[in-house]
Write an enzyme that holds these catalytic residues in place. Structure first.
Site, PDB file in Angstrom:
ATOM      1  N   TYR A  49       0.852  -1.191   0.000  1.00 29.70           N
ATOM      2  CA  TYR A  49       0.000   0.000   0.000  1.00 29.70           C
ATOM      3  C   TYR A  49       0.888   1.241   0.000  1.00 29.70           C
ATOM      4  CZ  TYR A  49      -4.571   2.237   0.584  1.00 29.70           C
ATOM      5  OH  TYR A  49      -5.734   2.953   0.385  1.00 29.70           O
ATOM      6  N   GLY A  50       1.954   1.176  -0.857  1.00 31.73           N
ATOM      7  CA  GLY A  50       2.758   2.369  -1.133  1.00 31.73           C
ATOM      8  C   GLY A  50       1.984   3.214  -2.132  1.00 31.73           C
ATOM      9  N   SER A 107       7.492  -2.856  -2.932  1.00 38.00           N
ATOM     10  CA  SER A 107       8.682  -2.207  -3.498  1.00 38.00           C
ATOM     11  C   SER A 107       9.465  -3.268  -4.274  1.00 38.00           C
ATOM     12  CB  SER A 107       9.543  -1.620  -2.391  1.00 38.00           C
ATOM     13  OG  SER A 107      10.125  -2.669  -1.644  1.00 38.00           O
ATOM     14  N   GLN A 159       9.787  -7.276  -3.472  1.00 38.53           N
ATOM     15  CA  GLN A 159       9.297  -8.347  -4.369  1.00 38.53           C
ATOM     16  C   GLN A 159      10.297  -9.491  -4.421  1.00 38.53           C
ATOM     17  OE1 GLN A 159       8.150  -6.812  -8.241  1.00 38.53           O
ATOM     18  NE2 GLN A 159       6.969  -5.166  -7.322  1.00 38.53           N
ATOM     19  N   HIS A 181       5.993  -3.179 -13.060  1.00 44.09           N
ATOM     20  CA  HIS A 181       7.376  -2.934 -13.493  1.00 44.09           C
ATOM     21  C   HIS A 181       7.932  -4.297 -13.911  1.00 44.09           C
ATOM     22  CE1 HIS A 181      10.891  -0.666 -13.970  1.00 44.09           C
ATOM     23  NE2 HIS A 181      11.248  -0.411 -12.729  1.00 44.09           N
ATOM     24  N   ASP A 240      12.269   2.256 -18.706  1.00 37.30           N
ATOM     25  CA  ASP A 240      11.939   2.945 -17.458  1.00 37.30           C
ATOM     26  C   ASP A 240      13.213   3.296 -16.669  1.00 37.30           C
ATOM     27  OD1 ASP A 240       9.557   3.606 -15.603  1.00 37.30           O
ATOM     28  OD2 ASP A 240      10.920   2.509 -14.297  1.00 37.30           O
TER      29      ASP A 240
HETATM   30  N1  LIG Z   1       5.580   2.094 -14.021  1.00 39.03           N
HETATM   31  C1  LIG Z   1       5.572   3.127 -13.252  1.00 39.03           C
HETATM   32  O1  LIG Z   1       5.450   4.237 -13.737  1.00 39.03           O
HETATM   33  C2  LIG Z   1       5.712   2.952 -11.799  1.00 39.03           C
HETATM   34  C3  LIG Z   1       5.730   4.045 -10.989  1.00 39.03           C
HETATM   35  C4  LIG Z   1       5.870   3.851  -9.672  1.00 39.03           C
HETATM   36  C5  LIG Z   1       5.995   2.556  -9.198  1.00 39.03           C
HETATM   37  N2  LIG Z   1       5.975   1.499 -10.015  1.00 39.03           N
HETATM   38  C6  LIG Z   1       6.152   0.143  -9.514  1.00 39.03           C
HETATM   39  O2  LIG Z   1       5.091  -0.179  -8.621  1.00 39.03           O
HETATM   40  C7  LIG Z   1       5.587  -1.002  -7.573  1.00 39.03           C
HETATM   41  C8  LIG Z   1       5.324  -0.359  -6.217  1.00 39.03           C
HETATM   42  O3  LIG Z   1       5.885   0.936  -6.202  1.00 39.03           O
HETATM   43  P1  LIG Z   1       5.751   1.930  -4.962  1.00 39.03           P
HETATM   44  O4  LIG Z   1       6.427   3.204  -5.361  1.00 39.03           O
HETATM   45  O5  LIG Z   1       4.342   1.982  -4.482  1.00 39.03           O
HETATM   46  O6  LIG Z   1       6.654   1.122  -3.892  1.00 39.03           O
HETATM   47  P2  LIG Z   1       7.149   1.503  -2.426  1.00 39.03           P
HETATM   48  O7  LIG Z   1       6.506   2.755  -1.941  1.00 39.03           O
HETATM   49  O8  LIG Z   1       8.627   1.491  -2.433  1.00 39.03           O
HETATM   50  O9  LIG Z   1       6.644   0.219  -1.531  1.00 39.03           O
HETATM   51  C9  LIG Z   1       5.381  -0.335  -1.681  1.00 39.03           C
HETATM   52  C10 LIG Z   1       5.051  -1.236  -0.513  1.00 39.03           C
HETATM   53  O10 LIG Z   1       6.061  -2.204  -0.273  1.00 39.03           O
HETATM   54  C11 LIG Z   1       6.009  -2.511   1.116  1.00 39.03           C
HETATM   55  N3  LIG Z   1       7.244  -3.146   1.581  1.00 39.03           N
HETATM   56  C12 LIG Z   1       8.518  -2.702   1.409  1.00 39.03           C
HETATM   57  N4  LIG Z   1       9.383  -3.577   1.977  1.00 39.03           N
HETATM   58  C13 LIG Z   1       8.635  -4.583   2.517  1.00 39.03           C
HETATM   59  C14 LIG Z   1       8.930  -5.787   3.215  1.00 39.03           C
HETATM   60  N5  LIG Z   1      10.201  -6.131   3.456  1.00 39.03           N
HETATM   61  N6  LIG Z   1       7.907  -6.564   3.599  1.00 39.03           N
HETATM   62  C15 LIG Z   1       6.632  -6.229   3.334  1.00 39.03           C
HETATM   63  N7  LIG Z   1       6.277  -5.109   2.663  1.00 39.03           N
HETATM   64  C16 LIG Z   1       7.278  -4.308   2.259  1.00 39.03           C
HETATM   65  C17 LIG Z   1       5.797  -1.163   1.761  1.00 39.03           C
HETATM   66  O11 LIG Z   1       5.271  -1.365   3.057  1.00 39.03           O
HETATM   67  P3  LIG Z   1       5.776  -0.531   4.342  1.00 39.03           P
HETATM   68  O12 LIG Z   1       5.071   0.784   4.293  1.00 39.03           O
HETATM   69  O13 LIG Z   1       5.362  -1.383   5.465  1.00 39.03           O
HETATM   70  O14 LIG Z   1       7.271  -0.383   4.196  1.00 39.03           O
HETATM   71  C18 LIG Z   1       4.795  -0.531   0.828  1.00 39.03           C
HETATM   72  O15 LIG Z   1       3.479  -0.823   1.201  1.00 39.03           O
HETATM   73  C19 LIG Z   1       7.070  -1.225  -7.887  1.00 39.03           C
HETATM   74  O16 LIG Z   1       7.220  -2.370  -8.674  1.00 39.03           O
HETATM   75  C20 LIG Z   1       7.420  -0.004  -8.718  1.00 39.03           C
HETATM   76  O17 LIG Z   1       8.554  -0.176  -9.563  1.00 39.03           O
HETATM   77  C21 LIG Z   1       5.831   1.670 -11.307  1.00 39.03           C
END
Ligand SMILES: NC(=O)c1ccc[n+]([C@@H]2O[C@H](COP(=O)([O-])OP(=O)(O)OC[C@H]3O[C@@H](n4cnc5c(N)ncnc54)[C@H](OP(=O)(O)O)[C@@H]3O)[C@@H](O)[C@H]2O)c1
Length: 397
Positions: free
Chosen positions: A88-89, A148, A152, A173, A257
């Site tokens: 839920y990022g 993140s 993953q 991604h 990307d």
């Molecule tokens: N294509 C695009 O334009 C685009 C843009 C942005 C993102 N994305 C992709 O979308 C995906 C998510 O991106 P995001 O920016 O939302 O990611 P993020 O903010 O870095 O992290 C998303 C989630 O991962 C959880 N998390 C991190 N470490 C963890 C762990 N060890 N165990 C359990 N949960 C964990 C975090 O929970 P906590 O809060 O508990 O840490 C958070 O809820 C990625 O694959 C990113 O590359 C794509």
């Protein structure tokens, strides 16, 4: 404001310049070829759908459109599915809320902590549609992995047992799957694996959806076991809030990307801004003058015009003095930077960038180390000057 910008604005008021919107309408009517096909779905969805083949500068590409996937059709497509959004990022939040507003059966999988608390504050109910990651994976038929990229990889062995035959694995991604040698993410062979990558942050995904618009995105299929992976991926893309979806592959998505954000979107632009600013300062220009001629005029005047009309238009609509100089100097800048872009692409394609990202972002003190590097940028004179200059913008007075 420089002469170039003044001239451009003068031209704008004199000539009936098409807006971005009218441009896109013109482009659509000129370039779109409708290839009608009847929706495969029975009952209420017998309307003709158009997959658009559009001409992008001489190359034909397929584009999928949100209007072909209205909410009722999405609900029909996923009536037997539970969509599990892991994380839920920004991206998990944006996509999950949009799916929920599209009235699809969506649940969240998150560890306890800040993401969990945020989900609760936005109406997700523990035990009903908010679960720990393992349980959410067990309940889901479509596992949308929006953890993140580092997580993953780290949690892959926990998630993998729940990816049983008939389920769909979804990413935003290509990172984890394409660089499987480094991430360890190798999907089972008997499930569909798809990607929808919105072209922007999760916050923009949500905000544009709330405004009734959709962000652009790309769509790809890595494994199609069901024979329906592409159609379901496009439907998922619309469900999470995209407006137009461009076809790509996992590999091209991740390479472009990582390349883009290291290049013109972030890395290269910061390097160019800083180099130009520091030369102006070294030659005796005041901080405000150096900032205005480097960043402020670019972002406030020229870049929006380039975005709306293109660089060709910008060149054609500035003073002859600016034209001459820009025509003469784009060559040396091109020659100086092309080799850097070549080596950047190689570094992305051979996995160096992925390994560096996984290694650096997995150390226990990665956040603290990152803060030091980010503070260096924030404390640079240029960006401190920017804070003052922004206060003086007309809209802030
Ligand atoms: N294509 C695009 O334009 C685009 C843009 C942005 C993102 N994305 C992709 O979308 C995906 C998510 O991106 P995001 O920016 O939302 O990611 P993020 O903010 O870095 O992290 C998303 C989630 O991962 C959880 N998390 C991190 N470490 C963890 C762990 N060890 N165990 C359990 N949960 C964990 C975090 O929970 P906590 O809060 O508990 O840490 C958070 O809820 C990625 O694959 C990113 O590359 C794509």
């Amino acid at each position: 404001m420089s002469f170039a910008a003044r001239t451009a604005l003068r031209q704008l008021t004199r000539v009936a310049v098409p807006t971005a919107r009218s441009f896109s309408v013109m482009a659509r009517s000129a370039a779109i070829t409708h290839v009608p096909r009847v929706a495969a779905c029975k009952v209420a969805f017998t309307q003709t759908r158009g997959v658009k083949t559009m001409d992008f500068g001489g190359t034909k590409e397929i584009v999928y459109e949100r209007s072909d996937y209205p909410p009722a059709k999405l609900q029909e497509t996923f009536k037997d599915d539970t969509l599990t959004v892991l994380g839920y990022g920004p991206m998990g939040r944006g996509q999950a809320l949009n799916l929920r507003d599209n009235k699809l059966n969506v649940i969240i999988g998150s560890r306890k902590g800040s993401s969990w608390d945020k989900a609760v504050s936005e109406g997700w109910v523990p035990g009903k549609n908010l679960f720990e990651i393992n349980e959410a994976c067990e309940r889901g038929t479509v596992i949308m992995n929006l953890l993140s990229d580092a997580a993953q990889s780290k949690l892959w062995n926990e998630i993998k047992p729940y990816l049983t035959k008939g389920k769909t694995l979804y990413f935003s991604h290509g990172f984890s799957v394409v660089f499987a040698e480094d991430t360890g993410v190798i999907p089972p062979k008997d499930i569909d694996v798809v990607l929808v990558a919105p072209k922007g942050s999760g916050t923009t995904v949500r905000n544009l959806f709330l405004e009734g618009r959709g962000i652009n995105g790309s769509v790809a299929v890595y494994q199609d076991v069901s024979g329906k992976a592409k159609d379901r991926a496009v439907a998922l893309g619309v469900g999470v809030g995209t407006g137009y979806l461009y076809e790509t592959t996992f590999k091209n998505e991740v390479n472009s990307d990582l390349y883009g954000e290291r290049g013109v979107l972030m890395g290269a632009i910061q390097g160019l801004f800083r180099a130009q600013y520091e030369v102006l300062r070294a030659k005796g220009h005041s901080p405000s003058e150096a900032f205005n001629e480097t960043v402020e005029e670019a972002t406030q005047s020229l870049y929006p015009l380039i975005g709306a009309n293109g660089m060709d238009w910008m060149y054609a609509n500035c003073s002859t003095t600016a034209q001459r100089g820009a025509l003469d100097w784009c060559g040396p800048f091109y020659d100086a930077t092309k080799p850097i872009f070549e080596s950047l692409y190689e570094s992305v394609a051979n996995g160096t960038e992925t390994r560096r990202s996984l290694t650096k972002n997995s150390t226990p003190n990665y956040r603290a180390e990152l803060e030091v590097e980010l503070a260096e940028i924030a404390n640079h004179e240029m960006w401190r000057v920017g804070k003052t200059v922004r206060q003086l913008r007309p809209e802030n007075n």
